[in-house]
Design an enzyme around this catalytic site. Structure first.
Site, short mmCIF file in Angstrom:
data_model
loop_
_atom_site.label_atom_id
_atom_site.label_comp_id
_atom_site.label_asym_id
_atom_site.label_seq_id
_atom_site.Cartn_x
_atom_site.Cartn_y
_atom_site.Cartn_z
N TRP A 125 0.85 -1.19 0.00
CA TRP A 125 0.00 0.00 0.00
C TRP A 125 0.89 1.24 0.00
O TRP A 125 1.86 1.32 0.75
CB TRP A 125 -0.90 -0.05 1.24
N LYS A 156 -13.58 -0.77 5.76
CA LYS A 156 -14.11 -1.63 4.71
C LYS A 156 -15.18 -2.58 5.23
O LYS A 156 -16.26 -2.69 4.67
CB LYS A 156 -12.98 -2.44 4.06
N ASP A 201 -1.05 -5.80 9.07
CA ASP A 201 -2.01 -4.77 8.69
C ASP A 201 -3.27 -5.50 8.24
O ASP A 201 -3.27 -6.18 7.22
CB ASP A 201 -1.44 -3.91 7.56
#
Length: 423
Positions: A155, A272, A236
Site C-alpha cells: 500500500w 471496509k 495490517d
C-alpha cells in the site's frame, strides 16, 4: 541625541521590514507531488463520456454504483443516538468496549492473547492512524533493527507512515508480474535474508494493491522462517471479513502466527468491513509476553498517543462496538459483510468470463484467484493509457483496478475495453 539615533535606526530598518513583509515566510515551500488516486478521480470528473468508469478509489459501492451503508451499521447508529450518550472526551486509549471487541474479532474469543490479557489494544484513527501509532512505538522501543520490510509492492501509504516515524523502510519480493500471482520462492528467499531482529509488515488478507494472498500452507512456511529469523511481524488487517466474507477465515494468518508463538503487532481498520470510512474507527494492538509486560507497554503507547491527538473520536467506535456486542446486529453484520464480499467475487467471475466471451486468448485466471477490493490486472502502463484514452476507464498506472467500481451494468463494457487494449 538619543531621539535622533532612534529615528535614524527606524529609517534604516524600514526598508528591511518592508522587504520581509513583501516576501512570504513560506516562499521556499515546494509544490508536493499530486496524489495518484486523487489524480485519477479528478480526470474522471472532467470526462463527459457517459460510459466512463472510475476504478481508482478503494471504497465499496453497491451494484448501482452508490456508497453502501450497511443495514446493521445503520441500526447500530440509531441505537447509539437513541441512548443520548454524552460527547465527553474518550480515554487516551479510546472506547474500552470497542478495544476489547476489536481484539476478540481479530484473535478469536478463546485466544490466549485475549484470555490471558496479553494484548494491549488501543483505538486508533482507522488503519492509517493505527499503523502510525505502531510505527512510533517501534521507532522508540523496538530493541532490534529499526528497519521495516514491506512486500513489493505494498500500500502506497505504508512507506511514508514508517519513514515519518523515523523508521528505515526496505522490501521483500512478493508479487510476480509474470503470473499476476505470488512469487513465493522469491518471498521466502528474501525473508530468509532479512537481518535478524528486523520488523516485517504482512497484509493479513486481501493484499493491497495486488489482491494476492499466500495459501494457508504458505503462511505456515512464512511463519516458520520469520520466527527463525527473530523478526517482529506487524500485521495490517484492513479487510477482515471483506476478503472472503468470513471473518474467521480472513484472520487465519494472524491466528496461525499466534499459535506458532509469535508476539505480533496489529493494525485494524473498520472502514471496509463495516463501511465506516469517514468515522475513522481502527485499533492498534501489541501482543506481549504476559499481563505485567502489557501494563508497561500500554503506559508507553498512551504516552505516544497523547501528543499526537490526545484521544480518538468516539462515534465510529461506539457504532462498531454496538455491532460487535449486540447479538442480533452482529449476526446481521456478518451477513452484510458477506454480501459485500460476494458481490466483489461475482464481479471477478463476470469480468473474467466477459474477457473470454470477447475472444481474449490471454490467461485471466488471476482475476478470480486474487481476492478483496483490488485486482492487479497485469495491464502495462501503455495499455492503461489506452483504455483511459479510448474507453474512459480510469485506473492507476500500475494496472490496479478497484473491483468495487464494477457493476452488473458496466462489467461487459470493461471486459470489451480490456480485451481491446490487451489483444
Amino acid at each position: 541625541m538619543f531621539i535622533s539615533a532612534t529615528s535614524s535606526l527606524q529609517r534604516t530598518a524600514a526598508p528591511c521590514l518592508s522587504a520581509v513583509r513583501n516576501a512570504s515566510f513560506w516562499s521556499g515551500v515546494e509544490m508536493g507531488p499530486p496524489d495518484a488516486i486523487l489524480g485519477v478521480s479528478e480526470a474522471f470528473k472532467k470526462d463527459s463520456n457517459p460510459k466512463k468508469m472510475n476504478l481508482g478509489v478503494g471504497a465499496y459501492r453497491d451494484d448501482a454504483g452508490q456508497p453502501f451503508v450497511l443495514p446493521s451499521v445503520l441500526k447500530a447508529e440509531q441505537n447509539i443516538m437513541a441512548a443520548k450518550l454524552n460527547k465527553e472526551y474518550a480515554p487516551i486509549g479510546g472506547e474500552p468496549e470497542f478495544c476489547k471487541e476489536a481484539a476478540k474479532l481479530a484473535f478469536g474469543d478463546s485466544s490466549n492473547v485475549v484470555t490471558e490479557g496479553r494484548n494491549v489494544t488501543l483505538q486508533g484513527i482507522s488503519g492509517t492512524g493505527s499503523l502510525r501509532i505502531g510505527a512510533e512505538y517501534v521507532a522508540k522501543w523496538w530493541p532490534g533493527n529499526k528497519t521495516i520490510y514491506l512486500p513489493k509492492p505494498s500500500w502506497g501509504n505504508h512507506t511514508p507512515i514508517f519513514k515519518f516515524a523515523g523508521m528505515n523502510v526496505a522490501g521483500y519480493t512478493y508479487y510476480d508480474p509474470a503470473t499476476c500471482g505470488l512469487n513465493f520462492s522469491g518471498a521466502m528467499a528474501d525473508i530468509s535474508a532479512i537481518p535478524e531482529g528486523s520488523v516485517i509488515l504482512l497484509h493479513a488478507c486481501a493484499h493491497n494493491p495486488t489482491g494476492v494472498d499466500p495459501t494457508p500452507e504458505q503462511w505456515k512456511e512464512m511463519s516458520a522462517v520469520i520466527k527463525a529469523r527473530k523478526l517482529l511481524p506487524f500485521f495490517d488487517m484492513a479487510y477482515q471479513g471483506f476478503a472472503s466474507g468470513d471473518v474467521d477465515k480472513d484472520a487465519f494468518a494472524l491466528r496461525q502466527f499466534i499459535d506458532d508463538g509469535h508476539d505480533v503487532l496489529l493494525a485494524q481498520s473498520f472502514a471496509k468491513n463495516m463501511g465506516l470510512y469517514g468515522e475513522r474507527a481502527g485499533a492498534f494492538t501489541v501482543v506481549c509476553a504476559d499481563k505485567e509486560e502489557a501494563s508497561r507497554v500500554e503506559s508507553q503507547v498512551k504516552i505516544i498517543v497523547r501528543p499526537l491527538y490526545s484521544n480518538p473520536p468516539r462515534h465510529g467506535a461506539r457504532i462498531a462496538a454496538e455491532v460487535m456486542t449486540n447479538p442480533e446486529l452482529r449476526a446481521e453484520w456478518l451477513v452484510d459483510v458477506k454480501t459485500m464480499a460476494d458481490r466483489i467475487i461475482t464481479m471477478r467471475t463476470q469480468l473474467k468470463d466477459g474477457l473470454t466471451s470477447n475472444g481474449s486468448t490471454r490467461n485471466w485466471q488471476h482475476i478470480t484467484d486474487q481476492i478483496g477490493m483490488f485486482c492487479f490486472t497485469g495491464m502495462t502502463q501503455e495499455q492503461v493509457a489506452a483504455i483511459t484514452k479510448d474507453y474512459s476507464v480510469y485506473l492507476t498506472k500500475d494496472g490496479r483496478i478497484s473491483m468495487a467500481g464494477i457493476s452488473s451494468k458496466n462489467v461487459g463494457y470493461l471486459a470489451e475495453a480490456m480485451h481491446a487494449v490487451t489483444k
